[in-house]
Design an enzyme around this catalytic site. Structure first.
Site, short mmCIF file in Angstrom:
data_model
loop_
_atom_site.label_atom_id
_atom_site.label_comp_id
_atom_site.label_asym_id
_atom_site.label_seq_id
_atom_site.Cartn_x
_atom_site.Cartn_y
_atom_site.Cartn_z
N ILE A 69 0.86 -1.17 0.00
CA ILE A 69 0.00 0.00 0.00
C ILE A 69 0.90 1.22 0.00
O ILE A 69 1.89 1.28 0.74
CB ILE A 69 -0.94 -0.02 1.23
N HIS A 102 -6.13 -4.22 -11.13
CA HIS A 102 -6.75 -4.99 -10.04
C HIS A 102 -7.67 -6.05 -10.65
O HIS A 102 -8.45 -5.75 -11.56
CB HIS A 102 -7.53 -4.07 -9.11
C1 GAR Z 1 -2.50 -9.75 -11.08
O1 GAR Z 1 -3.61 -10.59 -11.17
C2 GAR Z 1 -2.89 -8.38 -10.57
O2 GAR Z 1 -4.13 -7.96 -11.04
C3 GAR Z 1 -2.92 -8.61 -9.09
O3 GAR Z 1 -1.79 -9.40 -8.84
C4 GAR Z 1 -1.54 -10.22 -9.97
C5 GAR Z 1 -0.09 -10.05 -10.38
O4 GAR Z 1 0.24 -10.98 -11.37
N1 GAR Z 1 -2.90 -7.38 -8.35
C6 GAR Z 1 -3.61 -7.17 -7.26
O5 GAR Z 1 -4.33 -8.01 -6.75
C7 GAR Z 1 -3.48 -5.78 -6.67
N2 GAR Z 1 -4.50 -5.53 -5.70
P1 GAR Z 1 1.57 -10.83 -12.21
O6 GAR Z 1 2.72 -10.66 -11.19
O7 GAR Z 1 1.68 -12.12 -12.97
O8 GAR Z 1 1.43 -9.63 -13.10
#
Ligand code: GAR
Length: 201
Positions: free
Chosen positions: A92, A109
């Site tokens: 955050i 998100h």
């Molecule tokens: C993704 O699904 C993104 O939307 C989420 O984390 C993942 C990261 O994947 N973010 C959140 O939940 C933020 N609140 P990645 O490392 O493969 O891009």
């Protein structure tokens, strides 16, 4: 336009961005820095594979949020960053940081905000029995998963979906949506008016 992508893990969104950049589909945006708060984040390997500069910035023990964010802001300023992209960055950000880069931080998100903010958004959608969910790219403000919405994409929830299958379907859309938002930003096509983001041609 210099972009910093901030990650904490796998980095599949980072990879989608870097692939679009390679295909010259990222507008005027150039990813000039990848920052991770986690030293062994898989995404760091992806960044290196694409020849990108990486910086690991793990928080020190007992370091408060604002002290960390000051260090992060200094790093970004030193690298002349114009846009900060949170691609699975699981920290955050303090009001100090958000105000310093006001309307210059975007986040992806995995839900249709304002539904299911916070962690495990896909599980939240399943547990709630939602029939649709999706993903949201938004500017970051002082509240978590709250700022003005840039783009959203819908995903249908099937009865047979598990957290894994739903996350996979959402991720496919994320990989399209986040690079698109970066391109629009880099072309000056996102106009923020209060809570609303107007996309101009
Ligand atoms: C993704 O699904 C993104 O939307 C989420 O984390 C993942 C990261 O994947 N973010 C959140 O939940 C933020 N609140 P990645 O490392 O493969 O891009």
């Amino acid at each position: 336009m210099n972009v910093a992508v901030l990650i904490s893990g796998r980095g599949s969104n980072l990879e989608a961005i870097l692939e679009k950049e390679k295909q010259k589909e990222l507008g005027n945006a150039v990813v000039s820095l990848v920052v991770s708060n986690i030293p062994d984040a898989k995404g760091l390997e992806i960044a290196k594979r694409y020849g990108k500069k990486t910086i690991v910035l793990p928080p020190h023990r007992n370091q408060n949020r604002e002290t960390y964010d000051k260090q992060l802001a200094e790093t970004l300023e030193k690298n002349n960053i114009d846009l900060v992209v949170l691609a699975g960055f699981m920290r955050i950000l303090s009001p100090f940081f958000v105000n310093k880069f006001s309307n210059k931080i975007i986040n992806i998100h995995p839900s249709l905000l304002p539904s299911f903010p916070g962690i495990n958004a896909q599980k939240q959608a399943l547990d709630y029995g939602a029939k649709i969910t999706g993903c949201t790219v938004h500017f970051v403000d002082e509240k978590v998963d709250h700022g003005p919405i840039i783009l959203q994409e819908v995903v249908l929830v099937d009865d047979s979906d598990t957290e894994e299958t739903l996350a996979k379907k959402i991720l496919e859309k994320e990989h399209i949506l986040l690079p698109k938002a970066i391109r629009l930003f880099s072309e000056g096509k996102l106009i923020v008016e209060g809570r609303k983001v107007r996309i101009v041609n």
